[in-house]
Design a protein around this motif. Sequence first.
Motif, PDB file in Angstrom:
ATOM      1  N   GLN A 187       5.723   2.957   2.725  1.00 45.77           N
ATOM      2  CA  GLN A 187       4.707   3.936   3.097  1.00 45.77           C
ATOM      3  C   GLN A 187       4.969   5.183   2.270  1.00 45.77           C
ATOM      4  OE1 GLN A 187       4.815   4.508   7.371  1.00 45.77           O
ATOM      5  NE2 GLN A 187       2.993   3.230   7.567  1.00 45.77           N
ATOM      6  N   VAL A 188       3.909   5.770   1.748  1.00 43.57           N
ATOM      7  CA  VAL A 188       4.049   6.959   0.909  1.00 43.57           C
ATOM      8  C   VAL A 188       3.120   8.053   1.435  1.00 43.57           C
ATOM      9  CG1 VAL A 188       4.742   5.723  -1.169  1.00 43.57           C
ATOM     10  CG2 VAL A 188       2.333   6.092  -0.745  1.00 43.57           C
ATOM     11  N   GLU A 189       3.546   9.287   1.220  1.00 38.02           N
ATOM     12  CA  GLU A 189       2.706  10.438   1.579  1.00 38.02           C
ATOM     13  C   GLU A 189       1.596  10.548   0.540  1.00 38.02           C
ATOM     14  OE1 GLU A 189       2.999  12.489   4.243  1.00 38.02           O
ATOM     15  OE2 GLU A 189       4.673  11.265   4.958  1.00 38.02           O
ATOM     16  N   SER A 190       0.376  10.728   1.016  1.00 33.67           N
ATOM     17  CA  SER A 190      -0.744  10.862   0.093  1.00 33.67           C
ATOM     18  C   SER A 190      -1.728  11.871   0.667  1.00 33.67           C
ATOM     19  CB  SER A 190      -1.435   9.515  -0.111  1.00 33.67           C
ATOM     20  OG  SER A 190      -2.593   9.670  -0.895  1.00 33.67           O
ATOM     21  N   GLU A 191      -2.076  12.838  -0.184  1.00 35.32           N
ATOM     22  CA  GLU A 191      -3.047  13.841   0.251  1.00 35.32           C
ATOM     23  C   GLU A 191      -4.474  13.412  -0.099  1.00 35.32           C
ATOM     24  OE1 GLU A 191      -1.957  17.695  -1.106  1.00 35.32           O
ATOM     25  OE2 GLU A 191       0.074  17.510  -0.288  1.00 35.32           O
ATOM     26  N   GLU A 192      -4.625  12.546  -1.087  1.00 36.87           N
ATOM     27  CA  GLU A 192      -5.970  12.132  -1.478  1.00 36.87           C
ATOM     28  C   GLU A 192      -6.484  10.930  -0.689  1.00 36.87           C
ATOM     29  OE1 GLU A 192      -5.620   9.609  -5.430  1.00 36.87           O
ATOM     30  OE2 GLU A 192      -4.459  11.476  -5.601  1.00 36.87           O
ATOM     31  N   HIS A 193      -5.620  10.220   0.036  1.00 32.81           N
ATOM     32  CA  HIS A 193      -6.040   9.082   0.859  1.00 32.81           C
ATOM     33  C   HIS A 193      -5.701   9.359   2.307  1.00 32.81           C
ATOM     34  CE1 HIS A 193      -5.567   7.190  -3.130  1.00 32.81           C
ATOM     35  NE2 HIS A 193      -6.555   6.399  -2.721  1.00 32.81           N
ATOM     36  N   GLU A 194      -6.564   8.860   3.198  1.00 32.89           N
ATOM     37  CA  GLU A 194      -6.246   8.996   4.617  1.00 32.89           C
ATOM     38  C   GLU A 194      -5.202   7.936   4.999  1.00 32.89           C
ATOM     39  OE1 GLU A 194      -9.774   7.053   6.942  1.00 32.89           O
ATOM     40  OE2 GLU A 194     -10.618   8.559   5.588  1.00 32.89           O
ATOM     41  N   GLU A 195      -4.697   7.999   6.194  1.00 34.94           N
ATOM     42  CA  GLU A 195      -3.625   7.113   6.646  1.00 34.94           C
ATOM     43  C   GLU A 195      -4.104   5.662   6.709  1.00 34.94           C
ATOM     44  OE1 GLU A 195      -0.820   6.534  10.577  1.00 34.94           O
ATOM     45  OE2 GLU A 195      -1.689   8.511  10.186  1.00 34.94           O
ATOM     46  N   GLY A 196      -3.220   4.743   6.274  1.00 37.60           N
ATOM     47  CA  GLY A 196      -3.512   3.309   6.358  1.00 37.60           C
ATOM     48  C   GLY A 196      -4.292   2.759   5.188  1.00 37.60           C
ATOM     49  N   ILE A 197      -4.389   3.498   4.095  1.00 35.53           N
ATOM     50  CA  ILE A 197      -5.120   3.034   2.904  1.00 35.53           C
ATOM     51  C   ILE A 197      -4.098   2.591   1.853  1.00 35.53           C
ATOM     52  CG2 ILE A 197      -6.711   3.709   1.045  1.00 35.53           C
ATOM     53  CD1 ILE A 197      -8.038   3.588   3.784  1.00 35.53           C
ATOM     54  N   VAL A 198      -4.382   1.483   1.168  1.00 37.41           N
ATOM     55  CA  VAL A 198      -3.514   0.995   0.100  1.00 37.41           C
ATOM     56  C   VAL A 198      -3.648   1.951  -1.083  1.00 37.41           C
ATOM     57  CG1 VAL A 198      -3.081  -0.881  -1.520  1.00 37.41           C
ATOM     58  CG2 VAL A 198      -3.722  -1.398   0.846  1.00 37.41           C
ATOM     59  N   VAL A 199      -2.510   2.533  -1.508  1.00 36.49           N
ATOM     60  CA  VAL A 199      -2.550   3.495  -2.618  1.00 36.49           C
ATOM     61  C   VAL A 199      -2.027   2.900  -3.919  1.00 36.49           C
ATOM     62  CG1 VAL A 199      -2.447   5.536  -1.152  1.00 36.49           C
ATOM     63  CG2 VAL A 199      -0.325   4.508  -1.947  1.00 36.49           C
ATOM     64  N   GLU A 200      -1.198   1.864  -3.826  1.00 36.65           N
ATOM     65  CA  GLU A 200      -0.662   1.259  -5.046  1.00 36.65           C
ATOM     66  C   GLU A 200      -0.392  -0.218  -4.799  1.00 36.65           C
ATOM     67  OE1 GLU A 200       3.267   1.613  -7.910  1.00 36.65           O
ATOM     68  OE2 GLU A 200       2.740   3.332  -6.653  1.00 36.65           O
ATOM     69  N   GLU A 201      -0.659  -1.008  -5.834  1.00 36.40           N
ATOM     70  CA  GLU A 201      -0.411  -2.445  -5.755  1.00 36.40           C
ATOM     71  C   GLU A 201       0.813  -2.749  -6.609  1.00 36.40           C
ATOM     72  OE1 GLU A 201      -3.480  -6.063  -5.742  1.00 36.40           O
ATOM     73  OE2 GLU A 201      -3.344  -5.091  -7.702  1.00 36.40           O
ATOM     74  N   VAL A 202       1.878  -3.242  -5.980  1.00 32.08           N
ATOM     75  CA  VAL A 202       3.118  -3.554  -6.691  1.00 32.08           C
ATOM     76  C   VAL A 202       3.042  -4.962  -7.275  1.00 32.08           C
ATOM     77  CG1 VAL A 202       5.616  -3.793  -6.442  1.00 32.08           C
ATOM     78  CG2 VAL A 202       4.406  -2.012  -5.176  1.00 32.08           C
ATOM     79  N   GLN A 203       2.449  -5.880  -6.527  1.00 35.62           N
ATOM     80  CA  GLN A 203       2.258  -7.250  -7.002  1.00 35.62           C
ATOM     81  C   GLN A 203       0.886  -7.714  -6.547  1.00 35.62           C
ATOM     82  OE1 GLN A 203       4.556 -10.496  -5.155  1.00 35.62           O
ATOM     83  NE2 GLN A 203       5.124 -11.139  -7.227  1.00 35.62           N
ATOM     84  N   LYS A 204       0.135  -8.322  -7.458  1.00 33.51           N
ATOM     85  CA  LYS A 204      -1.230  -8.761  -7.145  1.00 33.51           C
ATOM     86  C   LYS A 204      -1.224  -9.850  -6.075  1.00 33.51           C
ATOM     87  CE  LYS A 204      -3.481  -7.734 -11.508  1.00 33.51           C
ATOM     88  NZ  LYS A 204      -4.230  -6.620 -11.005  1.00 33.51           N
ATOM     89  N   GLY A 205      -2.266  -9.828  -5.273  1.00 38.64           N
ATOM     90  CA  GLY A 205      -2.472 -10.877  -4.278  1.00 38.64           C
ATOM     91  C   GLY A 205      -3.568 -11.801  -4.758  1.00 38.64           C
ATOM     92  N   TYR A 206      -3.502 -13.054  -4.339  1.00 41.75           N
ATOM     93  CA  TYR A 206      -4.476 -14.051  -4.780  1.00 41.75           C
ATOM     94  C   TYR A 206      -5.013 -14.847  -3.596  1.00 41.75           C
ATOM     95  CZ  TYR A 206      -2.933 -13.192  -9.537  1.00 41.75           C
ATOM     96  OH  TYR A 206      -2.656 -12.597 -10.731  1.00 41.75           O
ATOM     97  N   MET A 207      -6.268 -15.244  -3.746  1.00 40.22           N
ATOM     98  CA  MET A 207      -6.902 -16.132  -2.776  1.00 40.22           C
ATOM     99  C   MET A 207      -7.331 -17.394  -3.501  1.00 40.22           C
ATOM    100  SD  MET A 207      -9.193 -13.599  -0.414  1.00 40.22           S
ATOM    101  CE  MET A 207      -9.512 -14.898   0.763  1.00 40.22           C
TER     102      MET A 207
END
Length: 188
Positions: free
Chosen positions: A153-173
């Motif tokens: 979890q990271v502090e972010s002023e530009e995003h509200e709480e519970g929003i994905v701010v960075e993708e470390v590894q891509k997800g696939y479907m």
Amino acid sequence: MGAENPETAKPNAEGATYEDNAAEAANEAAEASEAQQAVEAELEKFKQLAEENATRTLRAQADFDNFRRRTLKEKEEFAKYASQKLIEQLLPVVDNFERALATSKETKDYDALAKGVEMIFRQLDGVLSNEGLQRMEAVGTPFNPEFHQAIMQVESEEHEEGIVVEEVQKGYMLKEKVLRPAMVKVSS
């Protein structure tokens, strides 16, 4: 007619003679014998019917066992070669990787190698997309544990709480199923 036996000619209490009683008994015995023969004939008919039904049951059971074995064999065969189509589509990608590696050893042109690897990546991506593989877009979306795996979890002023701010590894479907959730950092 011959001489009658005096005892057989005497009438009994109902007025019938012994000869009449003997004839009646013989008739009753004949009728009982015919009835028994009819019952035995019907019994034999039912025995044959039971044997036929038993034979049919055994044949049906054998047919079912054969069907089950054949289906199991087909299922095993399908599972064994299920990836054949995908592998056939991936072989040209492998061939291109081999060509790129062989060419890079001869020429030492790393810009051409990078461009070739990029082209091969697009080819591989196309094969996987045709098979139903899709990348998940995670950044900027609300965190969903079905699609995302939060690693921080990271502090972010530009995003509200519970929003994905960075993708470390891509997800696939794969079609409608999550194959691999995206590893993400989520705003707090």
